[in-house]
Design an enzyme around this catalytic site. Structure first.
Site, PDB file in Angstrom:
ATOM      1  N   ILE A   1       0.881  -1.166   0.000  1.00 45.35           N
ATOM      2  CA  ILE A   1       0.000   0.000   0.000  1.00 45.35           C
ATOM      3  C   ILE A   1       0.917   1.214   0.000  1.00 45.35           C
ATOM      4  O   ILE A   1       1.843   1.303   0.809  1.00 45.35           O
ATOM      5  CB  ILE A   1      -0.943  -0.017   1.224  1.00 45.35           C
ATOM      6  CG1 ILE A   1      -1.896   1.185   1.225  1.00 45.35           C
ATOM      7  CG2 ILE A   1      -0.184  -0.093   2.530  1.00 45.35           C
ATOM      8  CD1 ILE A   1      -2.964   1.119   2.315  1.00 45.35           C
ATOM      9  N   SER A   2       0.712   2.132  -0.939  1.00 51.36           N
ATOM     10  CA  SER A   2       1.614   3.271  -1.089  1.00 51.36           C
ATOM     11  C   SER A   2       1.561   4.185   0.123  1.00 51.36           C
ATOM     12  O   SER A   2       0.552   4.255   0.832  1.00 51.36           O
ATOM     13  CB  SER A   2       1.252   4.077  -2.339  1.00 51.36           C
ATOM     14  OG  SER A   2       1.483   3.330  -3.509  1.00 51.36           O
TER      15      SER A   2
END
Length: 208
Positions: free
Chosen positions: A58-59
């Site tokens: 997840i960025s």
């Protein structure tokens, strides 16, 4: 904002150059912990990329906010996301536009993201299990395309699915990656390097 952690995160993003108030509001409203495993939830509002399984991440919130801001979205913008991943970026986009189309090559991630979005009562998203390199041609063209994994070069098929005046933001490169903004001006594509980034690779094909 009723979540003090979200409020601190939004303040951090604003201090670090995110100016779009609607993007900041969307970040504040999406509970990032819902897109993480139990073991990672305590880091939900840190500005870090975190593992979500299947070799994906997840960025970090700054990158999510920056890429979203660069798209200059309007409420009626038609958006394509390549790489649904956890669904976090998808959820942020869904609060800003009427409908989001999102492609994920890993079936289990696609289904998990759909489940999370439903739990948050986010229904203006269409997801597809498929090859992100190919985009989603029969739903295009799109006003905005966001790619959440790094391609060695810009996929030409995605350029052709971009509307005139549309914007695409994506990381490009292998060892050294750059975040690139591309704007379509009729049959020309004007690109701009934004900053250095570090993403997982965009892999062709799909996985069951």
């Amino acid at each position: 904002m009723s979540n003090p952690q979200a409020e601190r995160l939004v303040h951090f993003l604003a201090v670090n150059g995110i100016r779009d108030s609607e993007v900041l509001s969307a970040i504040a409203r999406v509970p990032r912990e819902c897109f993480l495993s139990q073991a990672m939830m305590h880091q939900a509002y840190d500005n870090n990329a975190l593992p979500i399984g299947q070799g994906q991440t997840i960025s970090q919130p700054y990158i999510v906010a920056k890429m979203t801001e660069l798209l200059r979205l309007k409420r009626d913008s038609k958006v394509l996301e390549i790489g649904t991943g956890s669904g976090y970026q998808t959820a942020v986009l869904a609060l800003l536009v009427e409908h989001v189309y999102s492609v994920e090559r890993i079936k289990s991630l696609q289904w998990d993201a759909k489940r999370r979005l439903k739990q948050l009562d986010i229904y203006n998203v269409s997801t597809k299990h498929g090859d992100g390199w190919l985009g989603w041609e029969n739903k295009g063209p799109f006003d905005a395309i966001i790619v959440t994994a790094a391609a060695e070069s810009v996929p030409p098929v995605l350029l052709q699915q971009l509307n005139d005046g549309g914007r695409m933001v994506l990381p490009v490169g292998t060892d050294e990656q750059q975040l690139i903004l591309i704007e379509r001006q009729k049959d020309q594509f004007v690109s701009q390097v934004i900053e250095a980034v570090n993403f997982v690779p965009l892999i062709a094909g799909d996985l069951a």
